[in-house]
Design a protein around this motif. Sequence first.
Motif, short mmCIF file in Angstrom:
data_model
loop_
_atom_site.label_atom_id
_atom_site.label_comp_id
_atom_site.label_asym_id
_atom_site.label_seq_id
_atom_site.Cartn_x
_atom_site.Cartn_y
_atom_site.Cartn_z
N TRP A 171 0.83 -1.20 0.00
CA TRP A 171 0.00 0.00 0.00
C TRP A 171 0.87 1.26 0.00
O TRP A 171 0.58 2.23 -0.71
CB TRP A 171 -0.93 0.01 1.20
N ILE A 172 1.90 1.25 0.81
CA ILE A 172 2.81 2.41 0.86
C ILE A 172 3.44 2.64 -0.51
O ILE A 172 3.53 3.78 -0.99
CB ILE A 172 3.90 2.20 1.93
N LEU A 173 3.86 1.56 -1.15
CA LEU A 173 4.47 1.67 -2.48
C LEU A 173 3.46 2.19 -3.50
O LEU A 173 3.79 3.02 -4.36
CB LEU A 173 5.02 0.31 -2.91
N THR A 174 2.22 1.70 -3.41
CA THR A 174 1.18 2.13 -4.35
C THR A 174 0.87 3.62 -4.20
O THR A 174 0.83 4.37 -5.19
CB THR A 174 -0.10 1.31 -4.13
N ILE A 175 0.63 4.05 -2.97
CA ILE A 175 0.32 5.46 -2.73
C ILE A 175 1.48 6.36 -3.15
O ILE A 175 1.29 7.42 -3.77
CB ILE A 175 -0.02 5.70 -1.24
N THR A 176 2.70 5.92 -2.84
CA THR A 176 3.88 6.70 -3.23
C THR A 176 3.97 6.83 -4.75
O THR A 176 4.26 7.91 -5.27
CB THR A 176 5.15 6.04 -2.69
N SER A 177 3.72 5.73 -5.45
CA SER A 177 3.79 5.76 -6.92
C SER A 177 2.76 6.72 -7.50
O SER A 177 3.04 7.46 -8.45
CB SER A 177 3.57 4.35 -7.48
N ILE A 178 1.55 6.71 -6.94
CA ILE A 178 0.49 7.59 -7.43
C ILE A 178 0.83 9.04 -7.15
O ILE A 178 0.66 9.92 -8.01
CB ILE A 178 -0.86 7.20 -6.80
N LEU A 179 1.31 9.33 -5.95
CA LEU A 179 1.66 10.70 -5.60
C LEU A 179 2.81 11.22 -6.47
O LEU A 179 2.81 12.38 -6.90
CB LEU A 179 2.03 10.80 -4.11
N LEU A 180 3.81 10.36 -6.72
CA LEU A 180 4.92 10.77 -7.59
C LEU A 180 4.42 11.07 -9.00
O LEU A 180 4.90 11.98 -9.68
CB LEU A 180 5.98 9.67 -7.64
N LEU A 181 3.43 10.29 -9.44
CA LEU A 181 2.89 10.48 -10.78
C LEU A 181 2.22 11.85 -10.91
O LEU A 181 2.30 12.49 -11.97
CB LEU A 181 1.88 9.38 -11.09
N HIS A 182 1.60 12.32 -9.83
CA HIS A 182 0.88 13.59 -9.88
C HIS A 182 1.75 14.80 -9.53
O HIS A 182 1.51 15.90 -10.02
CB HIS A 182 -0.32 13.56 -8.94
N PHE A 183 2.75 14.59 -8.66
CA PHE A 183 3.46 15.75 -8.13
C PHE A 183 4.95 15.82 -8.47
O PHE A 183 5.53 16.88 -8.46
CB PHE A 183 3.32 15.78 -6.60
N ASP A 184 5.56 14.67 -8.75
CA ASP A 184 7.00 14.69 -8.94
C ASP A 184 7.37 15.27 -10.30
O ASP A 184 6.72 15.00 -11.30
CB ASP A 184 7.57 13.27 -8.81
N SER A 185 8.41 16.06 -10.34
CA SER A 185 8.83 16.70 -11.59
C SER A 185 9.61 15.75 -12.50
O SER A 185 9.89 16.08 -13.65
CB SER A 185 9.70 17.92 -11.29
N PHE A 186 9.94 14.55 -11.99
CA PHE A 186 10.73 13.60 -12.78
C PHE A 186 10.03 13.26 -14.09
O PHE A 186 10.63 13.30 -15.17
CB PHE A 186 10.98 12.33 -11.97
N TYR A 187 8.75 12.95 -14.00
CA TYR A 187 8.01 12.56 -15.19
C TYR A 187 7.87 13.72 -16.16
O TYR A 187 7.88 13.54 -17.38
CB TYR A 187 6.64 12.01 -14.81
#
Length: 516
Positions: A171-187
């Motif tokens: 669950w932690i990994l899933t939530i982190t992946s979703i948040l990175l998808l929306h907020f992280d500048s990497f993508y």
Amino acid sequence: MTPNADQSYDKRKRSINHNVDFKQKLSKAFTDLSFERKIYLVLLLTTAVASVANIFFESVEIEAKLKNGKLNRVLGLGWRTLSRKQDIADFEWTFWFSDLRESIIAALVGHVIISYFASRYLKPVRHTLQALYCIYWVRAALGPTFILIVVSYCATFYVVSALSKSRLMCWILTITSILLLHFDSFYMEVLPSTIEVDGTFLSLAYVSLGFVTLRCCSYAFESIDDRSSKKGQQYGFHRLLQYNFYLPYFFFGPVMTYDVYIDETMPTHSKDNLLNIFKEVAKTMAGIAVIDFLLHFVHVSSVALDLEYMQTGPVYVVGFLLFANVMLDWMKAWVLYGVTSNVSNVVDGYKRAPQGPKCLATICTFADTYFDRGIQHWVCRYIYDPVGEHHSNVTKETIASVLTFIFVTLWQGPGIQVIIWATLNCLGLTFEFFLGTITPQEDKSKKRLVAFILGLNYWCILLFNTVGISGMETARISAKAMFFNGSLWNFTVAVVLGYCYAAFITLSPTSKDKTE
């Protein structure tokens, strides 16, 4: 008579009998209606026809305003032979069925051909061939770097689930992946450099990564929970890659959970099976034609965004516009998810594949209005049912609903419009649970009481979903025009129309509990 003549005669006879049976069923369906339900049906159809005519003339005025430069919005080129402009205010329809139409058709046709020959002649490597074909399309559309990102997602979830065997860690990994998808500048830095096209394919990349995250999470949960003897065969890393690189669901959705993916049957490509494929294709083409006609002649999306008209238009037309916009959203989901689900079901043998949404014109509860049945099944399997357990405790049920909509909000992108939409729908679903003790009985007076409540509930469904489709301002102005502008006439018309709709459904002899 010759054998060929006999066969031709039999075909014509079956065709005539089929047409007669259809007419008899249609006639019986109408004659079986009670007199009361016939009145409701006639009133609703009359209102719909009058509303469509009103919106058509308003659409003509919108086109005139656009030509004169009085509106900032634009219409598409449309059908030049009929001098009709296309309503392109609906982004999703334009995105899937205008910008990507040819690519979607070519990709699915190729998948059907490969699956057909692989299931007949190359059964042991059928899934591998399907995955390789999907990778080819992913590379062509989104570039090789995107493939590496997907593989890294799969590898990370595989390692975490295999080593930790903890749902909490997944669950932690899933939530982190979703948040990175929306907020992280990497993508934002990596994806545009690998996708040498316009923003259409960049949006496609974000949507696809969202689906990849849910599929990887589903694989991790099923891997942790499965204790069967076949676990080693079904939960290898190669199976996770095959599961993710399955083309019908990779770009378009809906999400098929991993337990459904491994519960497949080998498809049988009989004549009846091929006939079913053609029938589903015909239904889909008919649905696309209906939507295209509406977008050219009845600009429901653009009219709904005309706030001045929503304030001053007839109350029955405002209500119909709410219904038409939500119905358009339903038809988009029905067409897109229906196509991919039928390919998965009929061609590839996934009998439990997610189906299209329930028809909006036959439901009046929040529990049935989530159009993406794949996401609905996903959140029910991993959040709503585990937390709510037997769905008999009010506290657990409320917590389950809140957690479900929190996750849906995170997955879709926690913007203010999505948050408001999720909050309102969560309140509606919770309210329905509290009303679960009010059930339609054989006594028609009790059914009418339930119809009155469900009629108001249905207006809430339309208004709350309008927030996500047309925006908060459109929903607010529509609600004010119908219920809160101080006009007793507008309020009465809205309540009567809602009651007629709900009563037509609830008073059916075969109607089930609508608040179940």
